[in-house]
Design a protein around this motif. Structure first.
Motif, PDB file in Angstrom:
ATOM      1  N   ALA A 107       5.577   0.211   3.355  1.00 13.84           N
ATOM      2  CA  ALA A 107       4.729  -0.918   3.736  1.00 13.84           C
ATOM      3  C   ALA A 107       4.239  -1.662   2.495  1.00 13.84           C
ATOM      4  CB  ALA A 107       3.540  -0.434   4.549  1.00 13.84           C
ATOM      5  N   ASP A 108       4.124  -2.973   2.633  1.00 16.09           N
ATOM      6  CA  ASP A 108       3.578  -3.788   1.545  1.00 16.09           C
ATOM      7  C   ASP A 108       2.083  -3.514   1.420  1.00 16.09           C
ATOM      8  OD1 ASP A 108       6.018  -4.992   0.995  1.00 16.09           O
ATOM      9  OD2 ASP A 108       5.684  -6.588   2.460  1.00 16.09           O
ATOM     10  N   PRO A 109       1.541  -3.568   0.198  1.00 15.35           N
ATOM     11  CA  PRO A 109       0.097  -3.353   0.019  1.00 15.35           C
ATOM     12  C   PRO A 109      -0.717  -4.420   0.744  1.00 15.35           C
ATOM     13  CG  PRO A 109       1.238  -3.259  -2.085  1.00 15.35           C
ATOM     14  CD  PRO A 109       2.230  -3.730  -1.082  1.00 15.35           C
ATOM     15  N   GLN A 110      -1.863  -4.021   1.259  1.00 19.26           N
ATOM     16  CA  GLN A 110      -2.748  -4.966   1.935  1.00 19.26           C
ATOM     17  C   GLN A 110      -3.376  -5.892   0.896  1.00 19.26           C
ATOM     18  OE1 GLN A 110      -5.606  -2.969   4.412  1.00 19.26           O
ATOM     19  NE2 GLN A 110      -4.093  -1.520   5.186  1.00 19.26           N
ATOM     20  N   THR A 111      -3.664  -7.137   1.298  1.00 24.02           N
ATOM     21  CA  THR A 111      -4.293  -8.098   0.389  1.00 24.02           C
ATOM     22  C   THR A 111      -5.585  -8.671   0.953  1.00 24.02           C
ATOM     23  OG1 THR A 111      -2.924  -9.881   1.289  1.00 24.02           O
ATOM     24  CG2 THR A 111      -2.105  -8.749  -0.677  1.00 24.02           C
ATOM     25  N   LEU A 112      -5.792  -8.596   2.261  1.00 29.03           N
ATOM     26  CA  LEU A 112      -6.968  -9.171   2.899  1.00 29.03           C
ATOM     27  C   LEU A 112      -8.069  -8.119   3.021  1.00 29.03           C
ATOM     28  CD1 LEU A 112      -8.170 -11.660   4.349  1.00 29.03           C
ATOM     29  CD2 LEU A 112      -7.268 -10.710   6.462  1.00 29.03           C
ATOM     30  N   CYS A 113      -9.224  -8.398   2.450  1.00 22.94           N
ATOM     31  CA  CYS A 113     -10.362  -7.475   2.502  1.00 22.94           C
ATOM     32  C   CYS A 113     -10.992  -7.534   3.890  1.00 22.94           C
ATOM     33  CB  CYS A 113     -11.394  -7.863   1.440  1.00 22.94           C
ATOM     34  SG  CYS A 113     -12.874  -6.828   1.487  1.00 22.94           S
ATOM     35  N   PRO A 114     -11.221  -6.383   4.535  1.00 24.04           N
ATOM     36  CA  PRO A 114     -11.846  -6.397   5.864  1.00 24.04           C
ATOM     37  C   PRO A 114     -13.335  -6.750   5.825  1.00 24.04           C
ATOM     38  CG  PRO A 114     -11.408  -4.146   5.177  1.00 24.04           C
ATOM     39  CD  PRO A 114     -10.815  -5.044   4.138  1.00 24.04           C
ATOM     40  N   ALA A 115     -13.983  -6.623   4.672  1.00 29.45           N
ATOM     41  CA  ALA A 115     -15.420  -6.908   4.570  1.00 29.45           C
ATOM     42  C   ALA A 115     -15.689  -8.391   4.336  1.00 29.45           C
ATOM     43  CB  ALA A 115     -16.043  -6.068   3.461  1.00 29.45           C
ATOM     44  N   CYS A 116     -15.081  -8.967   3.303  1.00 38.74           N
ATOM     45  CA  CYS A 116     -15.362 -10.369   2.961  1.00 38.74           C
ATOM     46  C   CYS A 116     -14.259 -11.329   3.398  1.00 38.74           C
ATOM     47  CB  CYS A 116     -15.622 -10.516   1.464  1.00 38.74           C
ATOM     48  SG  CYS A 116     -14.179 -10.205   0.427  1.00 38.74           S
ATOM     49  N   GLU A 117     -13.133 -10.795   3.864  1.00 38.95           N
ATOM     50  CA  GLU A 117     -11.978 -11.550   4.360  1.00 38.95           C
ATOM     51  C   GLU A 117     -11.376 -12.485   3.309  1.00 38.95           C
ATOM     52  OE1 GLU A 117     -12.912 -13.332   8.120  1.00 38.95           O
ATOM     53  OE2 GLU A 117     -13.305 -11.400   9.046  1.00 38.95           O
ATOM     54  N   LYS A 118     -11.389 -12.063   2.060  1.00 37.15           N
ATOM     55  CA  LYS A 118     -10.731 -12.793   0.982  1.00 37.15           C
ATOM     56  C   LYS A 118      -9.465 -12.027   0.591  1.00 37.15           C
ATOM     57  CE  LYS A 118     -14.879 -14.838  -0.988  1.00 37.15           C
ATOM     58  NZ  LYS A 118     -15.713 -14.962  -2.195  1.00 37.15           N
ATOM     59  N   HIS A 119      -8.533 -12.733  -0.008  1.00 35.82           N
ATOM     60  CA  HIS A 119      -7.269 -12.114  -0.417  1.00 35.82           C
ATOM     61  C   HIS A 119      -7.371 -11.584  -1.849  1.00 35.82           C
ATOM     62  CE1 HIS A 119      -4.790 -13.133   3.051  1.00 35.82           C
ATOM     63  NE2 HIS A 119      -5.514 -14.248   3.129  1.00 35.82           N
TER      64      HIS A 119
END
Length: 105
Positions: free
Chosen positions: A23-35
């Motif tokens: 899987a590709d690494p995640q880039t979207l933060c679940p807390a602040c929703e920034k990449h």
């Protein structure tokens, strides 16, 4: 599947994600929703053994070791009877050698 540690460079939010190696690494933060999310490098990408039974199957008990030792001891006594069978094979082994000598001459 390994567990990876992630940290957000914008807000500092840290969490673990259980995902495939492919899987590709995640880039979207679940807390602040920034990449601005990045995968941390370190011991977080290891296999975690959870649940019961790992040590029970990996390591043998003393009673098992004693039973195995008893089987080995009884197996060596049956091995001496098979060596008696080997002596009969050696006598039959001499017969073909004389037959081959006779065929050569």
């Amino acid at each position: 599947m390994p567990t990876y540690d992630y940290v957000c460079d914008a807000c500092g939010h840290e969490f673990e994600a259980f995902e495939s190696i492919k899987a590709d690494p995640q880039t979207l933060c679940p807390a602040c929703e920034k990449h601005t999310l990045r995968r941390k490098i370190g011991p977080g990408a290891a296999i975690l053994f959870k649940g019961s039974g790992f040590y029970q199957t990996d390591y043998r008990s003393d009673s098992y070791k004693k039973a195995a030792k008893a089987d080995t001891t009884s197996g060596s006594s049956s091995g001496s009877s098979s060596s008696g069978g080997d002596s009969s094979k050696s006598s039959s082994g001499s017969s073909p050698s004389t037959g081959s000598a006779g065929g050569a001459g």
